[in-house]
Design an enzyme around this catalytic site. Structure first.
Site, PDB file in Angstrom:
ATOM      1  N   ASN A  71       0.486   1.303  47.110  1.00  0.00           N
ATOM      2  CA  ASN A  71       0.316   1.170  48.556  1.00  0.00           C
ATOM      3  C   ASN A  71      -0.767   2.094  49.119  1.00  0.00           C
ATOM      4  O   ASN A  71      -1.567   1.672  49.955  1.00  0.00           O
ATOM      5  CB  ASN A  71       1.655   1.421  49.256  1.00  0.00           C
ATOM      6  CG  ASN A  71       2.608   0.264  49.073  1.00  0.00           C
ATOM      7  OD1 ASN A  71       2.235  -0.880  49.219  1.00  0.00           O
ATOM      8  ND2 ASN A  71       3.856   0.565  48.722  1.00  0.00           N
ATOM      9  N   TYR A 116      -9.586  -5.438  48.492  1.00  0.00           N
ATOM     10  CA  TYR A 116     -10.128  -4.581  49.553  1.00  0.00           C
ATOM     11  C   TYR A 116     -11.426  -3.897  49.126  1.00  0.00           C
ATOM     12  O   TYR A 116     -12.003  -3.122  49.891  1.00  0.00           O
ATOM     13  CB  TYR A 116      -9.102  -3.518  49.960  1.00  0.00           C
ATOM     14  CG  TYR A 116      -7.941  -4.074  50.760  1.00  0.00           C
ATOM     15  CD1 TYR A 116      -8.144  -4.725  51.977  1.00  0.00           C
ATOM     16  CD2 TYR A 116      -6.632  -3.949  50.308  1.00  0.00           C
ATOM     17  CE1 TYR A 116      -7.084  -5.229  52.710  1.00  0.00           C
ATOM     18  CE2 TYR A 116      -5.556  -4.452  51.039  1.00  0.00           C
ATOM     19  CZ  TYR A 116      -5.798  -5.089  52.231  1.00  0.00           C
ATOM     20  OH  TYR A 116      -4.747  -5.593  52.953  1.00  0.00           O
ATOM     21  N   THR A 119      -8.603   8.217  44.319  1.00  0.00           N
ATOM     22  CA  THR A 119      -7.200   8.590  44.445  1.00  0.00           C
ATOM     23  C   THR A 119      -6.415   8.002  43.284  1.00  0.00           C
ATOM     24  O   THR A 119      -6.929   7.178  42.525  1.00  0.00           O
ATOM     25  CB  THR A 119      -6.604   8.108  45.776  1.00  0.00           C
ATOM     26  OG1 THR A 119      -5.366   8.777  46.023  1.00  0.00           O
ATOM     27  CG2 THR A 119      -6.364   6.595  45.776  1.00  0.00           C
ATOM     28  N   ASN A 148       4.938  -4.641  50.684  1.00  0.00           N
ATOM     29  CA  ASN A 148       4.162  -5.272  49.610  1.00  0.00           C
ATOM     30  C   ASN A 148       5.020  -5.558  48.381  1.00  0.00           C
ATOM     31  O   ASN A 148       4.746  -5.093  47.270  1.00  0.00           O
ATOM     32  CB  ASN A 148       2.969  -4.384  49.238  1.00  0.00           C
ATOM     33  CG  ASN A 148       1.989  -4.261  50.388  1.00  0.00           C
ATOM     34  OD1 ASN A 148       1.633  -5.243  51.013  1.00  0.00           O
ATOM     35  ND2 ASN A 148       1.572  -3.035  50.680  1.00  0.00           N
ATOM     36  N   SER A 153       0.722   4.561  43.354  1.00  0.00           N
ATOM     37  CA  SER A 153       1.650   3.555  42.828  1.00  0.00           C
ATOM     38  C   SER A 153       1.328   2.175  43.398  1.00  0.00           C
ATOM     39  O   SER A 153       1.964   1.199  43.045  1.00  0.00           O
ATOM     40  CB  SER A 153       3.099   3.933  43.158  1.00  0.00           C
ATOM     41  OG  SER A 153       3.268   4.028  44.560  1.00  0.00           O
ATOM     42  N   SER A 172      19.515  -5.071  64.376  1.00  0.00           N
ATOM     43  CA  SER A 172      20.472  -6.031  63.834  1.00  0.00           C
ATOM     44  C   SER A 172      21.851  -5.701  64.386  1.00  0.00           C
ATOM     45  O   SER A 172      22.434  -4.661  64.050  1.00  0.00           O
ATOM     46  CB  SER A 172      20.498  -5.971  62.299  1.00  0.00           C
ATOM     47  OG  SER A 172      21.611  -6.682  61.788  1.00  0.00           O
ATOM     48  N   SER A 173      22.386  -6.569  65.219  1.00  0.00           N
ATOM     49  CA  SER A 173      23.726  -6.333  65.777  1.00  0.00           C
ATOM     50  C   SER A 173      24.777  -6.349  64.674  1.00  0.00           C
ATOM     51  O   SER A 173      25.783  -5.639  64.751  1.00  0.00           O
ATOM     52  CB  SER A 173      24.050  -7.382  66.843  1.00  0.00           C
ATOM     53  OG  SER A 173      23.983  -8.693  66.306  1.00  0.00           O
ATOM     54  N   LYS A 197      -1.347  -2.763  58.817  1.00  0.00           N
ATOM     55  CA  LYS A 197      -2.505  -3.107  57.997  1.00  0.00           C
ATOM     56  C   LYS A 197      -2.227  -2.717  56.549  1.00  0.00           C
ATOM     57  O   LYS A 197      -1.661  -1.643  56.283  1.00  0.00           O
ATOM     58  CB  LYS A 197      -3.748  -2.369  58.483  1.00  0.00           C
ATOM     59  CG  LYS A 197      -4.229  -2.750  59.865  1.00  0.00           C
ATOM     60  CD  LYS A 197      -4.937  -4.096  59.869  1.00  0.00           C
ATOM     61  CE  LYS A 197      -5.594  -4.369  61.217  1.00  0.00           C
ATOM     62  NZ  LYS A 197      -6.326  -5.651  61.224  1.00  0.00           N
ATOM     63  N   THR A 198      -2.600  -3.565  55.625  1.00  0.00           N
ATOM     64  CA  THR A 198      -2.379  -3.416  54.171  1.00  0.00           C
ATOM     65  C   THR A 198      -0.904  -3.472  53.790  1.00  0.00           C
ATOM     66  O   THR A 198      -0.552  -3.241  52.647  1.00  0.00           O
ATOM     67  CB  THR A 198      -3.021  -2.143  53.579  1.00  0.00           C
ATOM     68  OG1 THR A 198      -2.262  -0.968  53.905  1.00  0.00           O
ATOM     69  CG2 THR A 198      -4.458  -1.982  54.032  1.00  0.00           C
ATOM     70  N   LYS A 242       0.900   3.493  55.046  1.00  0.00           N
ATOM     71  CA  LYS A 242      -0.141   4.280  54.386  1.00  0.00           C
ATOM     72  C   LYS A 242      -1.513   4.088  55.031  1.00  0.00           C
ATOM     73  O   LYS A 242      -2.375   4.964  54.931  1.00  0.00           O
ATOM     74  CB  LYS A 242      -0.225   3.898  52.913  1.00  0.00           C
ATOM     75  CG  LYS A 242       0.972   4.303  52.069  1.00  0.00           C
ATOM     76  CD  LYS A 242       0.972   5.783  51.764  1.00  0.00           C
ATOM     77  CE  LYS A 242       2.048   6.151  50.754  1.00  0.00           C
ATOM     78  NZ  LYS A 242       2.034   7.586  50.427  1.00  0.00           N
TER      79      LYS A 242
END
Length: 309
Positions: free
Chosen positions: A84, A119, A79, A300, A82, A31-32, A51-52, A56
Site C-alpha cells: 500500500n 502508477y 522505499t 486493496n 508490503s 452500521s446500526s 487515492k490508491t 497511505k
C-alpha cells in the site's frame, strides 16, 4: 516540519493544506446492526476510498511535496513496502515528476504489485523477510543516490496521516475513542498528535504489541510487529496503553461482516479494527466510551484470494 524532532498539530495542519487539493475527504459510515451488537455507536472512517485505495496516499504525498520543496534537485525516491505504501509513493512521485522504486517481497499480492507498476514505479523483488526489504532498499538508495522514504517512520509521513484525525473529528466531533491498526506506527502517531490537540480527553487504542518480527497473519499491512524509532516516543506519550490483539479468525469474521452488511470492500488489515470493536475486550471497556471511531485504512484486497477461500 518542526525542528524539535517531533510532529506538532501545526505540522498536521500544514500537511492538510498541502495535500487537500489532491486527496479525498473520505466519508464516515455507520452500521446500526453493529451498534446494537457492541452497545456503542461506531463510526468508520472509510480511507479505503482514498487515492490508491488507502490512507497511505496522505503521508506519501506530504512527504514527496516536502522533499521537493527542500531539495529541488532530487530526481527520485525509493522505499520498501508490503504494497500500500508502495502504491501511494508511486502515485505521489508521479504527481510531481519523480522516479520511484519500490522494493517488495516475492509473496506480495500480485494485485498490489500490478498497481505499483501502473502508477509508474520500478518494482524490485526481495526475499520474504523484513531484513531483506531493508537491505535491498538501502542498496538501491546508495547506488542511485535517491532518498529513502519510510512507510511510517518519517515525520512528514506522520503529519500527512494525522490529517485523518482532523477530518474525522470535524465529521464526528463527539468521538470518545479512535481505534487504529498499528505496525510501524505512522498513522497512530499522526492521528494521536492531531486528535489529542483537538480533543485532549479522546482515547486512542492500539491493536498490536511490539516484538521485532513479521507476524504470521493474513493482515499483511500490519505484519511488521515493530514500532519505529521516531513513532515509538510519540505513541508512548499520546496513545492509551490498552492493546487489542485479534486473531486471523476474528479478522475474517469482521471482514465478512463489512462485506456482507456494510457493502464495503476492505483488506484484512482494515478488518483488524472492526474485529477489535467486536471483541470481548471492547465489551469490557469503560461504558463512557459511547462513540468509537475506527479507521478502515486499506481497501486493496486481492479479490482472487479472499482469506476465507
Amino acid at each position: 516540519m518542526s525542528n524539535n524532532n517531533v510532529i506538532t498539530f501545526s505540522d498536521v495542519l500544514d500537511a492538510k493544506e498541502k495535500i487537500s487539493p489532491y486527496v479525498h475527504e473520505c466519508p464516515v459510515v455507520t452500521s446500526s446492526t453493529l451498534d446494537k451488537m457492541v452497545g456503542r455507536k461506531v463510526f468508520f472512517k472509510a480511507e479505503s476510498f482514498q487515492k490508491t485505495g488507502s490512507f497511505k496516499a496522505r503521508g506519501a504525498l506530504n512527504a514527496v511535496l516536502s522533499l521537493v520543496a527542500k531539495s529541488p534537485e532530487v530526481h527520485g525516491v525509493v522505499t520498501h513496502s508490503s504494497g500500500n505504501h508502495g502504491q501511494a509513493l508511486a502515485w505521489a512521485s508521479n504527481m510531481v515528476g519523480l522516479d520511484c522504486t519500490v522494493v517488495v517481497t516475492k509473496n506480495t499480492p500480485k494485485s498490489k504489485c500490478e498497481a505499483i507498476k501502473a502508477y509508474g514505479a520500478d518494482l524490485v523483488f526481495c526475499e520474504p523477510t523484513y531484513a531483506d526489504r531493508i537491505k535491498i532498499c538501502n542498496k538501491i538508495s546508495e547506488e542511485r543516490s535517491i532518498p529513502y522514504i519510510s512507510t511510517s517512520d518519517d515525520y512528514d509521513i506522520m503529519a500527512g496521516q494525522g490529517t485523518i484525525a482532523v477530518e474525522f473529528l470535524n465529521q464526528v466531533p463527539d468521538l470518545d475513542a479512535v481505534i487504529v491498526p498499528v505496525s510501524v506506527g505512522g498513522m497512530a502517531a499522526g492521528i494521536a498528535t492531531a486528535a489529542k490537540a483537538i480533543k485532549p480527553a479522546i482515547k486512542g487504542e492500539r491493536l498490536w504489541p511490539n516484538p521485532p518480527r513479521f507476524l504470521d497473519s493474513i493482515a499483511d499491512g500490519i505484519r511488521v510487529q515493530q514500532l519505529g524509532e521516531l513513532t515509538w516516543p510519540i505513541i508512548l506519550e499520546l496513545v492509551e496503553k490498552e492493546v487489542f490483539s485479534v486473531k486471523d479468525a476474528d479478522i475474517v469474521k469482521a471482514m465478512k461482516f463489512v462485506f456482507e452488511r456494510m457493502k464495503l470492500v476492505i483488506e484484512p488489515t482494515s478488518a483488524a479494527g472492526v474485529a477489535a470493536v467486536m471483541s470481548e475486550r471492547m465489551a469490557s471497556m469503560d461504558p463512557g466510551l459511547k462513540n468509537v471511531g475506527v479507521i478502515l485504512c486499506w481497501g486493496n484486497v486481492d479479490i482472487n484470494h479472499l482469506p476465507w477461500y
